[in-house]
Design a protein around this motif. Structure first.
Motif, short mmCIF file in Angstrom:
data_model
loop_
_atom_site.label_atom_id
_atom_site.label_comp_id
_atom_site.label_asym_id
_atom_site.label_seq_id
_atom_site.Cartn_x
_atom_site.Cartn_y
_atom_site.Cartn_z
N TRP A 150 0.98 -0.88 -0.25
CA TRP A 150 -0.14 0.04 -0.03
C TRP A 150 1.19 0.98 -0.43
CZ3 TRP A 150 -5.20 1.24 0.12
CH2 TRP A 150 -5.83 -0.26 -0.37
N VAL A 151 1.73 1.19 0.60
CA VAL A 151 2.92 1.85 0.41
C VAL A 151 3.23 2.55 -0.64
CG1 VAL A 151 5.04 3.10 1.64
CG2 VAL A 151 3.36 2.31 2.85
N PHE A 152 3.77 1.17 -1.53
CA PHE A 152 4.43 1.84 -2.49
C PHE A 152 3.72 2.11 -3.22
CE2 PHE A 152 6.21 0.00 -6.49
CZ PHE A 152 7.24 0.47 -6.45
N ALA A 157 1.30 6.04 -6.90
CA ALA A 157 -0.21 7.14 -8.01
C ALA A 157 -0.18 8.69 -7.28
CB ALA A 157 -1.35 6.03 -6.68
N HIS A 158 0.90 8.55 -6.39
CA HIS A 158 0.17 10.31 -5.47
C HIS A 158 1.69 11.67 -5.81
CE1 HIS A 158 -3.02 9.45 -4.65
NE2 HIS A 158 -2.83 8.11 -3.30
N PHE A 162 7.31 8.36 -11.46
CA PHE A 162 7.00 8.34 -12.52
C PHE A 162 6.16 8.94 -13.89
CE2 PHE A 162 8.71 3.86 -10.72
CZ PHE A 162 9.88 3.82 -11.07
N ASP A 163 6.64 9.23 -14.77
CA ASP A 163 5.81 10.24 -15.87
C ASP A 163 4.64 9.29 -16.06
OD1 ASP A 163 6.19 8.40 -18.09
OD2 ASP A 163 7.97 8.81 -18.88
N PHE A 234 -3.10 0.14 -6.09
CA PHE A 234 -2.98 1.03 -6.73
C PHE A 234 -3.59 1.33 -8.05
CE2 PHE A 234 -1.33 2.65 -11.15
CZ PHE A 234 -0.68 3.53 -11.21
N LEU A 235 -5.07 0.65 -8.01
CA LEU A 235 -5.98 1.36 -9.02
C LEU A 235 -6.75 1.65 -7.35
CD1 LEU A 235 -6.97 -2.22 -10.58
CD2 LEU A 235 -5.63 0.08 -11.50
#
Length: 262
Positions: A150-152, A157-158, A162-163, A234-235
């Motif tokens: 969840w941390v990763f 996500a936030h 990454f582009d 992530f989703l």
């Protein structure tokens, strides 16, 4: 003489009574590890893991959960870099092995590997003490793995680490985590859990090549609980899945299947 027999009982040449000690050593050097030797090696490893402190298990499990995140990131990077062809999946699936390679080389605690190793001491002694140790290890490692995923995924996500193109590829790659209902996911997770647990049996012979087994997991679109937690969470962070999707379409079928497969 009895000491020599006890010393050599786990070697492939131990049953060859017509050889002298030098010849037995020569045979052993050219032989694969015996089944008994592999079993006892894994059992000894299991005893050591059961006796580790809770803090050590937690930190190692958290590190493993973070590391497995790269089994989601690297395939996404390859998806962006490679042309859209029929063989693209063959190469992107290789990226899935990266996180597992980090876990194995770093000697980190991954829940799916621990469905087998600590069970061997339990099966040998069959007492409440070892049962309590196994349940303690499973609980600490699983919670640590999941928390780290969840941390990763939150960082993915936030933050702009990454582009947008790669983040979109991660989201596309992660859709399979919640694509199926409970039973299809359960069956896929049984095979994934079995293959990852199989890495433990390959330890004495395969060494650091063990993570290549996970190539099959990605290639066949199987369901690994910890990598799947990175994908599904992530989703959730993106708003493309709900907590119910995470719990009932990803985590619960994968967790129960992993325990059963191990």
């Amino acid at each position: 003489m009895q000491d020599d027999t006890d010393q050599n009982r786990l070697t492939p040449a131990s049953e060859l009574s017509n050889l002298n000690e030098r010849e037995k050593k020569a045979v052993d050097q050219q032989s694969r590890p015996s089944a008994a030797l592999i079993h006892e090696t894994i059992r000894a490893e299991g005893e050591r893991e059961l006796n580790r402190s809770g803090v050590a298990l937690m930190l190692s499990g958290f590190s493993a959960g973070l590391s497995i995140g790269f089994s989601v990131v690297v395939p996404a990077i390859l998806m962006v870099a490679l042309p859209d062809t029929s063989w693209e999946h063959l190469l992107t699936s290789l990226g899935y092995t990266v996180g597992f390679l980090i876990v194995v080389l770093g000697r980190q605690q991954l829940f799916t590997e621990n469905t087998l190793t600590p069970v061997l001491p339990l099966l040998k002694f069959r007492d409440r003490h070892h049962l309590g140790q196994v349940l303690r290890l499973w609980s600490i490692v699983l919670v640590s793995n999941i928390a780290a995923t969840w941390v990763f995924s939150a960082v993915l996500a936030h933050t702009p680490v990454f582009d947008p193109q790669i983040r979109a590829a991660i989201a596309a790659f992660s859709q399979t985590a919640i694509q199926y209902d409970f039973w299809p996911t359960f069956l896929k997770a049984v095979f994934a859990g079995w293959l990852v647990a199989l890495m433990v049996w390959l330890m004495p012979a395969a060494g650091d090549a063990k993570p290549l087994v996970t190539y099959v997991v990605a290639l066949a679109h199987l369901a690994h609980i910890i990598a799947g937690s990175v994908e599904a969470s992530f989703l959730v962070h993106l708003g493309e899945a709900s907590l119910a999707d995470y719990a009932f379409r990803s985590l619960s079928p994968r967790c129960s299947a992993t325990l059963w497969a191990g």
